[in-house]
Structure formats: structure tokens, C-alpha cells
Design an enzyme around this catalytic site. Structure first.
Site, PDB file in Angstrom:
ATOM      1  N   HIS A   1       0.830  -1.201   0.000  1.00 54.33           N
ATOM      2  CA  HIS A   1       0.000   0.000   0.000  1.00 54.33           C
ATOM      3  C   HIS A   1       0.873   1.262   0.000  1.00 54.33           C
ATOM      4  O   HIS A   1       0.722   2.140  -0.855  1.00 54.33           O
ATOM      5  CB  HIS A   1      -0.913  -0.028   1.234  1.00 54.33           C
ATOM      6  CG  HIS A   1      -1.844   1.132   1.346  1.00 54.33           C
ATOM      7  ND1 HIS A   1      -3.157   1.067   0.966  1.00 54.33           N
ATOM      8  CD2 HIS A   1      -1.650   2.396   1.787  1.00 54.33           C
ATOM      9  CE1 HIS A   1      -3.740   2.237   1.170  1.00 54.33           C
ATOM     10  NE2 HIS A   1      -2.841   3.067   1.670  1.00 54.33           N
ATOM     11  N   GLU A   2       1.790   1.327   0.937  1.00 56.83           N
ATOM     12  CA  GLU A   2       2.625   2.527   1.040  1.00 56.83           C
ATOM     13  C   GLU A   2       3.523   2.659  -0.193  1.00 56.83           C
ATOM     14  O   GLU A   2       3.770   3.773  -0.665  1.00 56.83           O
ATOM     15  CB  GLU A   2       3.453   2.516   2.332  1.00 56.83           C
ATOM     16  CG  GLU A   2       2.631   2.501   3.632  1.00 56.83           C
ATOM     17  CD  GLU A   2       1.577   3.604   3.724  1.00 56.83           C
ATOM     18  OE1 GLU A   2       1.793   4.700   3.177  1.00 56.83           O
ATOM     19  OE2 GLU A   2       0.508   3.352   4.330  1.00 56.83           O
TER      20      GLU A   2
ATOM     21  N   HIS B   1       1.706   4.501  -2.825  1.00 56.37           N
ATOM     22  CA  HIS B   1       1.748   5.953  -2.624  1.00 56.37           C
ATOM     23  C   HIS B   1       3.092   6.513  -3.094  1.00 56.37           C
ATOM     24  O   HIS B   1       3.158   7.543  -3.758  1.00 56.37           O
ATOM     25  CB  HIS B   1       1.575   6.288  -1.135  1.00 56.37           C
ATOM     26  CG  HIS B   1       0.170   6.195  -0.633  1.00 56.37           C
ATOM     27  ND1 HIS B   1      -0.866   6.915  -1.180  1.00 56.37           N
ATOM     28  CD2 HIS B   1      -0.380   5.493   0.397  1.00 56.37           C
ATOM     29  CE1 HIS B   1      -1.998   6.666  -0.506  1.00 56.37           C
ATOM     30  NE2 HIS B   1      -1.723   5.796   0.445  1.00 56.37           N
TER      31      HIS B   1
ATOM     32  N   GLU C   1      -4.900   7.498  -3.036  1.00 58.30           N
ATOM     33  CA  GLU C   1      -5.388   6.231  -2.503  1.00 58.30           C
ATOM     34  C   GLU C   1      -5.678   5.241  -3.632  1.00 58.30           C
ATOM     35  O   GLU C   1      -5.568   4.029  -3.449  1.00 58.30           O
ATOM     36  CB  GLU C   1      -6.637   6.499  -1.643  1.00 58.30           C
ATOM     37  CG  GLU C   1      -6.955   5.445  -0.617  1.00 58.30           C
ATOM     38  CD  GLU C   1      -5.904   5.234   0.470  1.00 58.30           C
ATOM     39  OE1 GLU C   1      -4.964   6.037   0.602  1.00 58.30           O
ATOM     40  OE2 GLU C   1      -6.008   4.222   1.182  1.00 58.30           O
TER      41      GLU C   1
HETATM   42 ZN    ZN Z   1      -3.174   5.172   1.873  1.00 57.17          ZN
END
Ligand code: ZN
Length: 499
Positions: free
Chosen positions: A263-264, A267, A293
Site C-alpha cells: 500500500h505505502e 503511494h 489512494e
Molecule cells: Zn493510503
């Protein structure tokens, strides 16, 4: 110096100070000893004031005014025209809000935050109630600085999704809610999936190393980033050449580090892919919270929770975590990491239930601001919606209305961006699958280069040059549309749960 050059030089100075703020903030959450909190708070507040002064200075106001005629002659999509537009937007938003409000809000949220911590610990909403009442009042006052507006929630939302309206978000969620509620009802009527292997004991270092291997394959460049530990995982950029991530490892919950790391990294890949021509400008970041997101969710869910991905990675995973999963087949593993189970806590929610947690919060936020819901009635309204949407009622307020930090920090308008990000991720994914018909095969070979190139070309390089709806329209041919996400959920979970 001509006006445009002066604007660019001011923008660069502001970006530099913001990079320093970011670095102090990153350090605060990773390496700073706890005794440094007070000094760090002072340093951060001084630098933030400096940024505010620079953006709202009379010189900036004059520059933006003088640049109007020049801007009219520019290509509206050029970097220069967009720099003026984005800077003017920030300038106008900031000068409208009174400095008294800013001070009062800072004080109110500091107090509310500690009250919330205590309230959550004791699971007693009444400790937080008067603080939240105060915050709701201040948020309403905030909106009034931007009157006239179509909806009192518009100015809140606009801080996170530039240009987006409450009515647009409501129209989207009205389509999503019944489909997801019905899907969850059908899923929970089935036999539960066995995911017990996910709560076995997994060595911490091995978990971290595995995550590093995965995101290196995604294309995360360690010459432009690093990974550290923090209580709450986050991504922080200091310009576009250094975007770092953090992770949290839990020995008995292997999903936390594994999917959190993907997830990170999603980003970080976004910000690392911003075109160098946008360096040291306010456009050197993501287009909005939802677009950001969409990128993290894409790598975490559409890639990281796909069968194709695990065709490549599962033999390696089994090699590293032999004792935990040697008897778990790929099919069982895949079902386990995609298990749907309505739960009380948003941050632990799966793909099928997550958006409903968000909708509940959005509806309550709007009702609080509109004044149709009183703060004292909030816990009851929360529990009622939990039952309606997810079929569960939290046994106490700590597991219910007090679980999230956002309202105590005065963050209104933030929650919907999580769900919008999910929707955008699949809306983009449908286009990607058309453009890259071999993507599944590539993922099954551990290859993500074409996917990353596609994202860089269509999403990342533009940074915050375009507003979110504008960018989504440019890429997919329509504004944010929930239908791709709903199709995706029904196909994926229809297969897993034999619906
Ligand atoms: Zn996030």
C-alpha cells in the site's frame, strides 16, 4: 525579474520549506526520542507559519493579480498556466480563513485529541462529546468563510478533493451502497473461509524482507527511498527524488506488514513518478487524496490480492514461511487473504466491506454539519448504521464511534477520499487491462514494469497539475464512476464465495 519567474522562485522557496517540514515530521514518527516532542512541535509550528505567510503575502496576491492577463494567453494545460492556477487556489483559500479561526481551531483540536484518547481508552463517548461539539461548530464556521456554497460540506471536501462537490460524492455512494450491502449479505450466508494460517507466528525480519522483495519488483527504487518502522504506516516525500515509506510488523498478523508495505509503496511510486518539470512546485505531489489512494489500493488489492500475483510469489512465500503455510494450498491462501467478514473496525476491513465503513462516516459528518444530527446522538446513529450496512453492532464506543482519530483532529471531508480511491483504482484498472492484455501473465512472472510505465505515463507524471475529476476523465473518458468497482467486487467475490 518578470512576474512568472518571481512566482516560480517563490513556489520553489515554499516547496523547500515544506520539504523541511516533511523531514521533521518523518523523523518525529520514526527516530525522534519522545523527549523531543515539545521542541519539535515549536519548530514545526514556526515553519508552517512561515509557509502560510509566504503563500498569503501581499506580494503573492499582487503577483497573482498581475499574472491574470498573461495566464489568459497561455495554453491552459501548460505547466505555467497550471502553476498560476494551483497557487491562486491555495492563496484564495488561505486568505479567506481568519487567523483567529486558525488559532482557535489549533487549540480546540489539541484539546479534543487528548480528550478523544481518554474517551477511547475508557470507551466513554461523554468525555469527547463537548469537544466534538466545539469542532463541529468550528468546521461550520470554516465553511462560512467560503459562502456561498451549494452545500455546507463542499468547502470541507474541497480541501482534499479539489473541485469536487458533495452532491457528486453522494450520487456515487448512492449507487454503491445497495450493491455492497446485498453482496455482503450473500457472502455472510456462505460458510466462512479458513484464514487461520494468517494468524500463525511469522518472524519479523522475514516479514520485512519479503515485503522488500515484493516492492523492489514493483519498481520501488531504493536510491530514491527507504523503509523504516513506525506505529502507523505512512509515506512521506521530500521532493520527488526522495519518497520514503514506513511499515509496522505484527508477528501474529502477517497481513499488516505484507499488504501495508504494498500500500505505502503504491503511494511512493506515485510521487516518485511526477515529471521532473514539476519539481519544487505545488504540483509535485498527487492530484488529490482519492487519486493517491487509488494508487496505493491498486498495488495492495488489484495486484497484491490477485491470484496472478501469488502464482509467482506463493512458492517464494512458502519457501520463507515453510512451517506456517506448507500445508496451505495456493487456492486456500488466495481465499484466506481475500476473506470477507463484516467487522467493527474500518482499518481492518476487507475490500467488500470497506466502503460501507466510509459511507457511514460520510453520512454522519454531513448530518453533523447540516445540524440534522446532534453530537450527543452520534453513538446511537453510528450503531444503527453499522447494523443496517454491515449487520454488526459494536459492543462499545471504543470499537464504534470512537475508533478513528480523524474527527478529534478536526478532519472533516477526509473520509470519503478512502472510498473514492477504491473506486478510481478499478476504474483505471479496466483501462489498464485493455491497454495491457498480457498483464495477468506478466504478474504471474513477477513482472510489473509495463504496469508501472502505464501508471507513470497516464497518472503519475501529471502530479497535481489536474483536478481529480479532470484527470480521471482524461484517462478513462468519464468522471469518477463506481460501476467498474461494483463489477469487480461481484466477479471476484462471486468466484471466491460461489455466489
Ligand atoms: Zn493510503
Amino acid at each position: 525579474m518578470d512576474d512568472l519567474k518571481r512566482l516560480k522562485s517563490l513556489a520553489a522557496e515554499i516547496a523547500d520549506i515544506q520539504a523541511a517540514i516533511a523531514l521533521l515530521g518523518w523523523d518525529q514518527q520514526t527516530y525522534m526520542p519522545s523527549g523531543g516532542a515539545e521542541d519539535r512541535g515549536d519548530a514545526l509550528s514556526t515553519l508552517s507559519n512561515l509557509v502560510h505567510q509566504k503563500i498569503t503575502s501581499p506580494e503573492m496576491g499582487q503577483l497573482l493579480e498581475d499574472l491574470r492577463s498573461q495566464q489568459d494567453e497561455m495554453d491552459p494545460d501548460s505547466n505555467d498556466a497550471r502553476l498560476i492556477k494551483v497557487t491562486r487556489r491555495d492563496y484564495e483559500k488561505r486568505v479567506k480563513v481568519s487567523s483567529e479561526w486558525v488559532k482557535e481551531f489549533a487549540k480546540a483540536t489539541t484539546m479534543a485529541h487528548s480528550a478523544w484518547e481518554e474517551a477511547r481508552k475508557k470507551s466513554d463517548f461523554s468525555i469527547f462529546q463537548s469537544h466534538l461539539e466545539n469542532i463541529v461548530r468550528l468546521r461550520r464556521d470554516y465553511s462560512s468563510f467560503f459562502a456561498p456554497y451549494d452545500h455546507v460540506y463542499d468547502p470541507q471536501l474541497d480541501d482534499f478533493e479539489p473541485g469536487m462537490k458533495t452532491a457528486e460524492v453522494q450520487a456515487i455512494f448512492t449507487q454503491v451502497r445497495p450493491v455492497q450491502v446485498s453482496l455482503i449479505k450473500r457472502i455472510t450466508a456462505q460458510t466462512a473461509v479458513d484464514d487461520s494460517f494468517m494468524r500463525a507466528h511469522y518472524d519479523e525480519k522475514a516479514q520485512r524482507d519479503f515485503g522488500v522483495e515484493v516492492i523492489s519488483r514493483f519498481g520501488y527504487d531504493w536510491n530514491h527511498g527507504r523503509q523504516d518502522k513506525s506505529a502507523h504506516p505512512f509515506t512521506q516525500g521530500f521532493g520527488i527524488g526522495d519518497v520514503r515509506i514506513t511499515t509496522r510488523v505484527e508477528p501474529n498478523r502477517m497481513a499488516t506488514a505484507l499488504f501495508g508495505t504494498m500500500h505505502e509503496a503504491g503511494h511512493a511510486l506515485y510521487e516518485l513518478g511526477v515529471d521532473p518539470s514539476l519539481r519544487r512546485t505545488p504540483m509535485a505531489s498527487g492530484a488529490s487524496m482519492a487519486l493517491h489512494e487509488s494508487q496505493s489500493r491498486m498495488w495492495e488489492n488489484l495486484v497484491g490480492r490477485s491470484l496472478a500475483f501469488w502464482k509467482f510469489f506463493y512458492p517464494r512465500f512458502q519457501g520463507v514461511f515453510h512451517s506456517q503455510v506448507e500445508k496451505v494450498s495456493l487456492a486456500t491462501f488466495y481465499r484466506g487473504i481475500n476473506k470477507v467478514q463484516p467487522s467493527y473496525i474500518r482499518v481492518e476491513a476487507d475490500e467488500a466491506t470497506y466502503n460501507l465503513h466510509i459511507m457511514l462516516r460520510l453520512e454522519l459528518e454531513i448530518a453533523l454539519l447540516e445540524g440534522s444530527l446532534a453530537v450527543k446522538d452520534l453513538p446511537q446513529a453510528w450503531n444503527q448504521r453499522m447494523r443496517e450496512y454491515l449487520g454488526v453492532i459494536p459492543p462499545n464506543d471504543a470499537l464504534g464511534v470512537l475508533q478513528d482519530v480523524h474527527w478529534s483532529e478536526g478532519l472533516f471531508g477526509y473520509f470519503p477520499t478512502y472510498a473514492l480511491g477504491n473506486l478510481v483504482s478499478v476504474q483505471l484498472w479496466e483501462v489498464i487491462q485493455k491497454d495491457l492484455p498480457n498483464l495477468d501473465k506478466q504478474m504471474a512472472l513477477g513482472e510489473f514494469g509495463e504496469l508501472l510505465s502505464w501508471l507513470r505515463q497516464h497518472v503519475h507524471r501529471f502530479g497535481a497539475k489536474f483536478e481529480p475529476q479532470e484527470l480521471v476523465q482524461k484517462i478513462t473518458g468519464s468522471k469518477i464512476n463506481p460501476q467498474p468497482y461494483l463489477r469487480y467486487l461481484q466477479v471476484k467475490y462471486g468466484e471466491i464465495y460461489h455466489l
